[in-house]
Design an enzyme around this catalytic site. Structure first.
Site, PDB file in Angstrom:
ATOM      1  N   ASP A  42      38.927  52.450  45.031  1.00 45.92           N
ATOM      2  CA  ASP A  42      38.617  51.109  44.540  1.00 45.92           C
ATOM      3  C   ASP A  42      38.265  50.150  45.676  1.00 45.92           C
ATOM      4  O   ASP A  42      37.387  49.295  45.527  1.00 45.92           O
ATOM      5  CB  ASP A  42      39.799  50.557  43.741  1.00 45.92           C
ATOM      6  CG  ASP A  42      39.900  51.177  42.357  1.00 45.92           C
ATOM      7  OD1 ASP A  42      38.871  51.632  41.835  1.00 45.92           O
ATOM      8  OD2 ASP A  42      41.013  51.203  41.806  1.00 45.92           O
TER       9      ASP A  42
ATOM     10  N   ASN B 278      38.156  40.949  42.436  1.00 49.19           N
ATOM     11  CA  ASN B 278      39.463  41.125  41.803  1.00 49.19           C
ATOM     12  C   ASN B 278      40.260  39.829  41.720  1.00 49.19           C
ATOM     13  O   ASN B 278      40.548  39.340  40.634  1.00 49.19           O
ATOM     14  CB  ASN B 278      40.283  42.177  42.557  1.00 49.19           C
ATOM     15  CG  ASN B 278      40.004  43.578  42.070  1.00 49.19           C
ATOM     16  OD1 ASN B 278      39.214  43.784  41.149  1.00 49.19           O
ATOM     17  ND2 ASN B 278      40.654  44.550  42.673  1.00 49.19           N
TER      18      ASN B 278
ATOM     19  N   ALA C 185      56.714  36.162  42.848  1.00 48.79           N
ATOM     20  CA  ALA C 185      58.132  35.917  43.136  1.00 48.79           C
ATOM     21  C   ALA C 185      58.457  34.432  43.144  1.00 48.79           C
ATOM     22  O   ALA C 185      58.906  33.869  44.143  1.00 48.79           O
ATOM     23  CB  ALA C 185      58.531  36.576  44.468  1.00 48.79           C
TER      24      ALA C 185
END
Length: 253
Positions: free
Chosen positions: A43, A113, A178
């Site tokens: 990818d 992406n 997070a």
């Protein structure tokens, strides 16, 4: 008239070997005169190929000679012209990133992406989130945050517990990495037309870096992100194995 195929391969020996065999069998044309570009690798190499060839008319067909291969088709050296003739095309618009650094400089990059911000020191980042000029979150304390396209929603975004987006949904995912405060905030879905700005608070004490498909900019104080409809990456997939099917399948594993 036979297809003019250009082959590109990552530096991995398995990809280089595949390119050598396919070139002997089908020939190899220059990319700027090819009908289709075949990318051999994983990818990461596919993303590099799409960025590198974005101004060429030929679509890109990937064959997996890497690890995950979400953007790739299954590798085979048999019947390649027939597979290319039958392949289905997906069009992907990338994100544009403008990153402003502590010294006042600006760096721009495109991301197929995602664009991500990540803390670059021992302390959590403090980010202010602005959408279309309006402050939507005055303070997000976190390890980072990202904006993802549908094509990239199963990559870093999914690892950060962001949603998988249908390829034709015309939305972007804004996902925290997070999050510490607000602790339960999991992000937002935004229209594709939205312009997202991250402002870095206490940038010297809590340094942050920005990345666009792995292209890193350190010591950022502000990052502006928007979809770039003027650029259309054309990606080919075998019938029944396009991005829409892959995105749906990914949610049931």
């Amino acid at each position: 008239m036979s297809l003019r195929i250009a082959f590109a391969a990552s530096s991995a020996p398995i990809a280089q070997s595949a390119k050598a065999g396919l070139t002997r069998r089908y020939g190899d044309h220059n990319e700027d005169g090819a009908d289709v570009i075949v990318a051999l690798g994983g990818d990461g190499f596919m993303l590099d190929t799409l960025h590198r060839t974005q101004n060429l008319p030929a679509p890109v067909y990937g064959m997996n000679r890497g690890t995950v291969g979400f953007l790739m088709n299954e590798y085979s050296d048999h019947g390649l012209p027939e597979r290319l003739e039958q392949a289905e095309q997906e069009v992907i618009n990338p994100l544009s990133m403008k990153a402003t650094t502590q010294d006042g400089g600006e760096q721009r990059a495109l991301a197929i992406n995602e664009v991500s911000l990540l803390r670059a020191g021992p302390q959590a980042a403090r980010l202010r989130i602005i959408v279309d000029g309006k402050v939507r979150m005055s303070e997000l304390v976190c390890d980072g945050a990202l904006v993802s396209t549908p094509a990239g929603s199963t990559a870093y975004n999914y690892s950060a517990h962001g949603p998988i987006l249908p390829i034709g949904s015309d939305v972007l995912a804004l996902t925290a990495v997070a999050a510490f405060r607000p602790r339960r905030w999991r992000g937002a879905l935004l229209p594709k037309t939205a312009e997202v700005t991250f402002e870095v608070m206490e940038a010297q004490k809590r340094p942050v870096m920005a990345e666009a498909d792995g292209r890193a900019v350190r010591d950022v104080v502000r990052v502006d992100i928007r979809s770039e409809p003027s650029i259309a990456h054309k990606v080919l997939f075998d019938p029944g194995h396009g991005l829409e099917e892959r995105l749906i399948r990914e949610q049931f594993v």
